[in-house]
Scaffold this motif. Structure first.
Motif, PDB file in Angstrom:
ATOM      1  N   SER A  20       7.596   9.837   6.489  1.00 35.15           N
ATOM      2  CA  SER A  20       9.022   9.760   6.764  1.00 35.15           C
ATOM      3  C   SER A  20       9.263   8.747   7.879  1.00 35.15           C
ATOM      4  O   SER A  20       8.585   8.759   8.909  1.00 35.15           O
ATOM      5  CB  SER A  20       9.554  11.135   7.177  1.00 35.15           C
ATOM      6  N   MET A  21      10.217   7.843   7.677  1.00 32.95           N
ATOM      7  CA  MET A  21      10.525   6.771   8.623  1.00 32.95           C
ATOM      8  C   MET A  21       9.250   6.042   9.042  1.00 32.95           C
ATOM      9  O   MET A  21       8.867   6.006  10.221  1.00 32.95           O
ATOM     10  CB  MET A  21      11.235   7.338   9.855  1.00 32.95           C
ATOM     11  N   PRO A  22       8.515   5.461   8.129  1.00 35.68           N
ATOM     12  CA  PRO A  22       7.237   4.825   8.468  1.00 35.68           C
ATOM     13  C   PRO A  22       7.435   3.615   9.372  1.00 35.68           C
ATOM     14  O   PRO A  22       8.395   2.856   9.221  1.00 35.68           O
ATOM     15  CB  PRO A  22       6.694   4.412   7.090  1.00 35.68           C
ATOM     16  N   ARG A  23       6.494   3.454  10.305  1.00 38.87           N
ATOM     17  CA  ARG A  23       6.492   2.313  11.214  1.00 38.87           C
ATOM     18  C   ARG A  23       5.065   1.807  11.341  1.00 38.87           C
ATOM     19  O   ARG A  23       4.110   2.590  11.368  1.00 38.87           O
ATOM     20  CB  ARG A  23       7.040   2.702  12.587  1.00 38.87           C
ATOM     21  N   TYR A  24       4.959   0.504  11.440  1.00 39.23           N
ATOM     22  CA  TYR A  24       3.641  -0.109  11.593  1.00 39.23           C
ATOM     23  C   TYR A  24       3.316  -0.169  13.080  1.00 39.23           C
ATOM     24  O   TYR A  24       4.015  -0.843  13.848  1.00 39.23           O
ATOM     25  CB  TYR A  24       3.643  -1.502  10.979  1.00 39.23           C
TER      26      TYR A  24
ATOM     27  N   LYS B 278       0.829  -1.208   0.000  1.00 41.50           N
ATOM     28  CA  LYS B 278       0.000   0.000   0.000  1.00 41.50           C
ATOM     29  C   LYS B 278       0.860   1.253   0.000  1.00 41.50           C
ATOM     30  O   LYS B 278       0.557   2.232  -0.694  1.00 41.50           O
ATOM     31  CB  LYS B 278      -0.925  -0.003   1.209  1.00 41.50           C
ATOM     32  N   LEU B 279       1.938   1.236   0.763  1.00 37.21           N
ATOM     33  CA  LEU B 279       2.833   2.389   0.788  1.00 37.21           C
ATOM     34  C   LEU B 279       3.474   2.619  -0.575  1.00 37.21           C
ATOM     35  O   LEU B 279       3.643   3.762  -1.010  1.00 37.21           O
ATOM     36  CB  LEU B 279       3.921   2.187   1.846  1.00 37.21           C
TER      37      LEU B 279
END
Length: 694
Positions: free
Chosen positions: A669-673, A543-544
């Motif tokens: 920015s710096m994506p985290r789940y 998705k990202l």
């Protein structure tokens, strides 16, 4: 953070992020404590929306658990100390105070340069282990030997990692080998086609030169034999020589006794063929014809054989003229003086050569060319023979009939011969230069035609013609007045181009390099993919990549929380590298348990460890709860046996909770789940209220 008390200089609380933002329920268990004890807890309403990215206590500067007071000196360089304190109930808020009346940042700024040298990695972490390898900026001024050693170790690690990845993922090796095979196949097909094209061009060039040379000789033979036709017609129509057959007569008229049974049957033609008037008349026919055809130097002489008996010769013995030299004629003066063939009856002799010539001329009725052969002083000589026919007189058939080796031939008058200098003809053809200019060797031979073994089958050949074989030569066959010629033409180095082996090596090397680059790219992509899949779920990554918002709802999941009891106290007695190594050893084993029980590790922040079951990979709630519970039990059992390198035992608290939650990625920015919801807070509170596990 609570406002500092009057007269104190406080330091802002260093707070660390975790996956949980705690609500007002986080502090429910501390509601009965005095307000001074809970002054550091933020006031948050109960219905406040909670998130999975909650700020938790920092690993450095957080309050030590269980109302522990501890005094320690920072880097041992100043006498000033920093005190940390917490209340027994909250474990969340922390105030820093300095006994010297200044905060910790003032203390740090007042330190000498050696402190910051340590922070920058200049010897700060030097110990028995080579910890400098963990810091890319450390030790920039190392000597050349250490740099080479580090490069060598880096290369060795990268190589091991590269091959271990290929072994782990066989499809990379298969695709790399397939790439190598395809590139090699395409490259080899291309250069093989180019090689075949080159060989075809080389063979076509060789055939062209061979045929062009053969055609030149064919035309030259025709031009050399054309005067012979002119002499034939001159003899017939001049009338000068009509009486010669009658004067010589039929065999055995004028036969020299004793020669009839020898290879050379001789007639006594003295006074007939040596008549000066006859010699001059023959000369008057031959010289203009030879001059008009521009054959001076190639045609070296003519002979006339009336009734097949050697009679007249031009040039005559002891005479020379422009274009003719008596000494150039075969056998010199002796031959031209007719002391060996003068009066020879070729139609009655048993010599194979003359028998073959007369048979071709009068019985087979074909033009005859013989040679090359050696006859001093000439080294290579070719002679052409042309029959002379006369009208048959029906009133005197016997007189107009000639006996040729027992066969009566009507209308046969005799024949005329010319002699060609084959050496001069080859020189004029530039045959050697023709082939040398094309870097070719050749061997020109006659494979059919008039021969009785007295002449040579080899017409011309280059210096290295004996080295030609069927593999490095072709055969070009042509027809000529001299019979069928065959030219063996080739290259000593073969038809294969000189660049072919190098091209093959280049194709293999280029294919290997490209296949290696392909393997390296696939390894890097695989490692990147593995790392990316460890950071967040695959669906979220997809998705990202499409630019979509990642948001998922899970009806029932089970969440596990744990942290290390007394971590701040423990970390204060260790260097940062030692802390990192300890946590890495501990959580690496826990990561193995995560994979074993097929649960999802959310994140690790400091000493906190969070695991979820049933998300993001959806499974039935009982299965998710069972997996997380089994993971928790096995993690606790592992920690009971775990010891640091210094021999210290670690204590952890753990908590589990089940319920609905929402997962997703916030920001770009710096994506985290992260996970959001009360279930996350509930699991965190369960962990805080848990007993120490050993």
């Amino acid at each position: 953070v609570e406002e500092p008390q009057s007269g104190d200089v406080s330091v802002p609380q260093p707070v660390r992020n975790t996956s949980v933002r705690r609500g007002s329920d986080d502090f429910a268990d501390n509601s009965n404590k005095p307000s001074s004890e809970n002054s550091t807890a933020p006031s948050v309403s109960d219905n406040h929306s909670t998130t999975a990215t909650t700020r938790r206590r920092s690993s450095v500067g957080s309050a030590m658990k269980g109302s522990i007071f501890r005094r320690f000196s920072f880097m041992g360089s100043q006498e000033g100390t920093v005190e940390t304190a917490t209340d027994s109930g909250s474990d969340r808020g922390t105030d820093f105070t300095s006994s010297s009346g200044s905060n910790i940042w003032s203390k740090l700024m007042s330190q000498n340069e050696s402190l910051w040298d340590g922070v920058n990695g200049k010897g700060a972490f030097e110990d028995d282990d080579d910890d400098s390898l963990y810091d890319e900026d450390a030790n920039r001024s190392v000597n050349c030997r250490k740099s080479m050693k580090r490069c060598g170790l880096t290369w060795w690690w990268e190589t091991q990692h590269f091959f271990s990845t290929i072994v782990k993922y066989p499809h990379i090796l298969v695709l790399s080998l397939l790439t190598f095979g395809v590139l090699c196949g395409v490259g080899m097909a291309a250069i093989t086609a180019e090689k075949e094209n080159y060989i075809e061009k080389q063979k076509a060039t060789a055939e062209f030169v061979a045929r062009e040379t053969a055609n030149w000789f064919k035309d030259e033979f025709r031009r050399a034999m054309l005067p012979l036709y002119s002499v034939q017609q001159g003899v017939l129509h001049s009338g000068y020589f009509d009486s010669l057959p009658e004067k010589i007569g039929r065999y055995p008229n004028l036969l020299i006794p004793g020669t009839e049974e020898t290879p050379f049957t001789m007639r006594n033609v003295t006074g007939i063929c040596d008549d000066r008037d006859m010699i001059n008349k023959f000369r008057s026919i031959v010289r203009p014809v030879n001059k008009d055809n521009d054959l001076d130097g190639i045609v070296v002489g003519y002979r006339l054989f009336p009734n097949n008996v050697a009679c007249l010769t031009e040039p005559h013995a002891q005479e020379s003229s422009p274009g003719f030299n008596a000494m150039d004629f075969p056998q010199g003066e002796a031959l031209l003086a007719s002391d060996n063939v003068f009066g020879l009856d070729t139609g009655s002799t048993g010599f194979p050569l003359w028998k073959m010539i007369t048979t071709d001329l009068f019985i087979n009725r074909q033009f005859n060319i013989f040679g090359p052969f050696n006859m001093a002083p000439m080294t290579e000589l070719i002679c052409g023979h042309l029959a002379i026919w006369r009208d048959v007189d029906t009133t005197d058939v016997v007189q107009d009939t000639l006996n040729v080796h027992g066969t009566e031939v009507e209308g046969a008058w005799g024949f005329v011969v010319n002699f060609l200098d084959w050496t001069k003809m080859k020189d004029r053809s530039d045959i050697y230069k023709r082939f040398a200019d094309c870097h070719l060797e050749f061997d020109l031979t006659r494979v059919s035609g008039s021969t009785v073994g007295l002449d040579s089958a080899s017409l011309a050949k280059s210096e290295n013609a004996d080295k030609l074989t069927d593999k490095n030569a072709i055969f070009v066959t042509t027809d000529s007045l001299h019979g069928e010629w065959q030219n063996k033409v080739g290259s000593l180095n073969g038809w294969e181009p000189a660049w072919y082996p190098g091209a093959v090596a280049g194709i293999v090397l280029a294919s290997f390099i490209l296949a290696f680059l392909t393997a390296s790219t696939l390894v890097e992509r695989q490692l990147h993919r593995n790392l990316l899949y460890k950071v967040m779920p695959r669906r979220a990554i997809m998705k990202l990549q499409r630019g979509q918002t990642v948001l998922e709802k899970f009806n029932l999941v089970t969440i596990f929380f744990s942290d290390i009891v007394g971590f701040t106290n423990m970390a204060g007695n260790m260097t940062p590298i030692q802390v990192m190594k300890m946590l890495n050893e501990l959580y690496t084993e826990l990561d193995k348990l995560v994979e074993k029980h097929n649960v999802y590790k959310v994140e690790t922040i400091g000493d906190a460890y969070m695991v979820v079951g049933g998300a993001p990979s959806r499974v039935p709630a009982p299965v998710a709860a069972e997996r997380v519970a089994l993971f928790a039990l096995e993690a606790v059992n592992f920690v009971r046996k775990f010891r640091t390198k210094e021999g210290n035992q670690i204590f952890i608290r753990a908590g589990l909770a089940s319920g609905p939650t929402v997962g997703g990625v916030v920001g770009r920015s710096m994506p985290r789940y992260c996970f959001f919801g009360d279930t996350v807070n509930f699991a965190s509170r369960m962990e805080r209220q848990a007993w120490e596990c050993v």
